[in-house]
Scaffold this active site. Structure first.
Site, PDB file in Angstrom:
ATOM      1  N   ARG A   1      -2.143  -7.682  13.711  1.00  0.00           N
ATOM      2  CA  ARG A   1      -2.611  -6.774  12.662  1.00  0.00           C
ATOM      3  C   ARG A   1      -3.238  -7.547  11.499  1.00  0.00           C
ATOM      4  O   ARG A   1      -4.246  -7.123  10.941  1.00  0.00           O
ATOM      5  CB  ARG A   1      -1.436  -5.900  12.172  1.00  0.00           C
ATOM      6  CG  ARG A   1      -1.199  -4.708  13.097  1.00  0.00           C
ATOM      7  CD  ARG A   1       0.250  -4.258  13.109  1.00  0.00           C
ATOM      8  NE  ARG A   1       0.685  -3.762  11.837  1.00  0.00           N
ATOM      9  CZ  ARG A   1       1.934  -3.903  11.357  1.00  0.00           C
ATOM     10  NH1 ARG A   1       2.846  -4.578  12.061  1.00  0.00           N
ATOM     11  NH2 ARG A   1       2.264  -3.398  10.213  1.00  0.00           N
TER      12      ARG A   1
ATOM     13  N   ARG B   1      11.025  -5.770   5.471  1.00  0.00           N
ATOM     14  CA  ARG B   1      10.662  -4.357   5.367  1.00  0.00           C
ATOM     15  C   ARG B   1      11.566  -3.471   6.233  1.00  0.00           C
ATOM     16  O   ARG B   1      11.850  -3.775   7.378  1.00  0.00           O
ATOM     17  CB  ARG B   1       9.208  -4.205   5.826  1.00  0.00           C
ATOM     18  CG  ARG B   1       8.725  -2.784   5.854  1.00  0.00           C
ATOM     19  CD  ARG B   1       7.271  -2.708   5.614  1.00  0.00           C
ATOM     20  NE  ARG B   1       6.460  -3.134   6.747  1.00  0.00           N
ATOM     21  CZ  ARG B   1       5.126  -3.135   6.706  1.00  0.00           C
ATOM     22  NH1 ARG B   1       4.495  -2.774   5.611  1.00  0.00           N
ATOM     23  NH2 ARG B   1       4.445  -3.516   7.757  1.00  0.00           N
TER      24      ARG B   1
ATOM     25  N   ARG C   1      10.254  -1.421  11.553  1.00  0.00           N
ATOM     26  CA  ARG C   1       9.196  -0.755  12.303  1.00  0.00           C
ATOM     27  C   ARG C   1       9.023  -1.401  13.671  1.00  0.00           C
ATOM     28  O   ARG C   1       9.121  -2.617  13.800  1.00  0.00           O
ATOM     29  CB  ARG C   1       7.873  -0.844  11.529  1.00  0.00           C
ATOM     30  CG  ARG C   1       7.777   0.189  10.456  1.00  0.00           C
ATOM     31  CD  ARG C   1       6.596  -0.023   9.571  1.00  0.00           C
ATOM     32  NE  ARG C   1       5.345  -0.315  10.283  1.00  0.00           N
ATOM     33  CZ  ARG C   1       4.148  -0.279   9.687  1.00  0.00           C
ATOM     34  NH1 ARG C   1       4.057   0.057   8.427  1.00  0.00           N
ATOM     35  NH2 ARG C   1       3.053  -0.565  10.350  1.00  0.00           N
TER      36      ARG C   1
ATOM     37  N   ARG D   1     -10.154   1.711   7.893  1.00  0.00           N
ATOM     38  CA  ARG D   1      -9.736   0.379   8.349  1.00  0.00           C
ATOM     39  C   ARG D   1     -10.938  -0.456   8.790  1.00  0.00           C
ATOM     40  O   ARG D   1     -10.776  -1.610   9.131  1.00  0.00           O
ATOM     41  CB  ARG D   1      -8.862   0.513   9.585  1.00  0.00           C
ATOM     42  CG  ARG D   1      -7.379   0.702   9.488  1.00  0.00           C
ATOM     43  CD  ARG D   1      -6.590  -0.367   8.834  1.00  0.00           C
ATOM     44  NE  ARG D   1      -5.362  -0.686   9.511  1.00  0.00           N
ATOM     45  CZ  ARG D   1      -4.194  -0.063   9.323  1.00  0.00           C
ATOM     46  NH1 ARG D   1      -4.082   0.941   8.498  1.00  0.00           N
ATOM     47  NH2 ARG D   1      -3.128  -0.470   9.969  1.00  0.00           N
TER      48      ARG D   1
ATOM     49  N   LYS E   1       0.821  -1.218   0.000  1.00  0.00           N
ATOM     50  CA  LYS E   1       0.000   0.000   0.000  1.00  0.00           C
ATOM     51  C   LYS E   1       0.854   1.267   0.000  1.00  0.00           C
ATOM     52  O   LYS E   1       0.623   2.181  -0.782  1.00  0.00           O
ATOM     53  CB  LYS E   1      -0.923   0.052   1.232  1.00  0.00           C
ATOM     54  CG  LYS E   1      -2.001  -0.999   1.258  1.00  0.00           C
ATOM     55  CD  LYS E   1      -3.024  -0.716   2.345  1.00  0.00           C
ATOM     56  CE  LYS E   1      -2.468  -0.766   3.760  1.00  0.00           C
ATOM     57  NZ  LYS E   1      -1.972  -2.082   4.176  1.00  0.00           N
TER      58      LYS E   1
HETATM   59  P1  AMP Z   1       0.019   1.089   9.111  1.00  0.00           P
HETATM   60  O1  AMP Z   1       1.266   1.866   8.876  1.00  0.00           O
HETATM   61  O2  AMP Z   1      -1.090   1.471   8.157  1.00  0.00           O
HETATM   62  O3  AMP Z   1       0.258  -0.393   9.149  1.00  0.00           O
HETATM   63  O4  AMP Z   1      -0.513   1.502  10.563  1.00  0.00           O
HETATM   64  C1  AMP Z   1       0.267   1.270  11.721  1.00  0.00           C
HETATM   65  C2  AMP Z   1      -0.620   1.308  12.951  1.00  0.00           C
HETATM   66  O5  AMP Z   1      -1.256   2.593  13.067  1.00  0.00           O
HETATM   67  C3  AMP Z   1      -1.788   0.330  12.935  1.00  0.00           C
HETATM   68  O6  AMP Z   1      -1.389  -0.970  13.362  1.00  0.00           O
HETATM   69  C4  AMP Z   1      -2.748   0.991  13.915  1.00  0.00           C
HETATM   70  O7  AMP Z   1      -2.328   0.842  15.254  1.00  0.00           O
HETATM   71  C5  AMP Z   1      -2.573   2.464  13.568  1.00  0.00           C
HETATM   72  N1  AMP Z   1      -3.501   2.875  12.480  1.00  0.00           N
HETATM   73  C6  AMP Z   1      -3.180   3.320  11.227  1.00  0.00           C
HETATM   74  N2  AMP Z   1      -4.274   3.621  10.519  1.00  0.00           N
HETATM   75  C7  AMP Z   1      -5.340   3.351  11.323  1.00  0.00           C
HETATM   76  C8  AMP Z   1      -6.747   3.437  11.163  1.00  0.00           C
HETATM   77  N3  AMP Z   1      -7.302   3.868  10.010  1.00  0.00           N
HETATM   78  N4  AMP Z   1      -7.528   3.085  12.214  1.00  0.00           N
HETATM   79  C9  AMP Z   1      -6.997   2.664  13.378  1.00  0.00           C
HETATM   80  N5  AMP Z   1      -5.678   2.544  13.593  1.00  0.00           N
HETATM   81  C10 AMP Z   1      -4.841   2.882  12.592  1.00  0.00           C
END
Ligand code: AMP
Length: 224
Positions: A176, A132, A165, A95, A20
């Site tokens: 996740r 990653r 990360r 999400r 993404k």
């Molecule tokens: P990502 O980089 O998109 O994998 O997001 C990393 C973390 O940020 C996720 O595991 C959530 O804890 C939080 N997060 C990101 N986007 C959202 C969202 N739309 N709703 C809730 N938590 C989010």
């Protein structure tokens, strides 16, 4: 005929590790619109030690979702405030269905142009997540196998150090992915019913997937 007076409004869906961030970056640069990643915004807030960062850190470390109202406020400020951009590429939001409903309201009558669903198998995303690396300063993404930086451990874009990360631990990744299947995957049907969904085969190189993603956006814009 497509309304090309504005940059497109694109949402990118897909499992963690489906690409993404990489594809959203490419599309944002192609259409000269902002790439908004909620995960990236939260990681920056944690790093800067802001109040938002303190609110979200625990959720992120566990691999849990941050509460909807917190995420929605970030999206509203970035995309629908006084200096709202005409188009955007959204990565990591929505999400769940509640967030998608909130976005539908915020987007108003113009709505979205297309929701890309990046399809990659679970085995493939686990392999990608293991490799990653992310830039500690600008957030650029790399993969030690598929997309290595020119110099090991150093960001091509800004020269800062790359790291894994904090939430790419085995427990947080499996949490996740579990949450993705339970609460995010239902969005695929939700957007299909609204005629906005475009499935994109996300197995392949970033260039191959990028060209499929671009074709899907252009096809959607032609239909508008
Ligand atoms: P990502 O980089 O998109 O994998 O997001 C990393 C973390 O940020 C996720 O595991 C959530 O804890 C939080 N997060 C990101 N986007 C959202 C969202 N739309 N709703 C809730 N938590 C989010």
């Amino acid at each position: 005929m497509a309304d090309r007076a504005f940059g497109p409004r694109i949402v990118v869906l897909g499992r963690q590790g489906s690409g993404k961030g990489t594809q959203a970056t490419r599309l944002a640069s192609k259409y000269a619109v902002p790439h908004v990643s909620t995960g990236e915004a939260f990681r920056a807030a944690v790093k800067e030690g802001t109040e938002l960062g303190r609110t979200v850190q625990g959720y992120m470390d566990r691999g849990d979702l941050v509460p909807d109202e917190v995420v929605e406020a970030v999206i509203k400020a970035h995309l629908f405030g006084p200096r709202a951009p005409a188009g955007f590429v959204l990565d990591g939001f929505p999400r769940n269905v509640a967030q998608a409903e909130a976005l539908e309201l915020m987007a108003g009558p113009r709505g979205l142009d297309v929701v890309l669903n990046l399809e990659a198998s679970k085995d493939e995303v686990l392999r990608r997540i293991a490799g990653r690396r992310v830039c500690s300063a600008c957030g650029a993404n790399y993969n030690v196998v598929d997309h290595p930086p020119r110099s090991a451990g150093v960001c091509d874009a800004c020269g800062s150090a790359l790291h894994q990360r904090d939430d790419d631990t085995e427990e947080a990744v499996s949490r996740r992915l579990e949450l993705y299947e339970a609460v995010t995957a239902p969005l695929i049907d939700w957007y299909r019913q609204r005629g906005l969904l475009a499935n994109v085969d996300a197995m392949g190189s970033p260039e191959e997937v990028g060209s499929r993603a671009l074709d899907a956006v252009e096809a959607a814009r032609d239909r508008r």
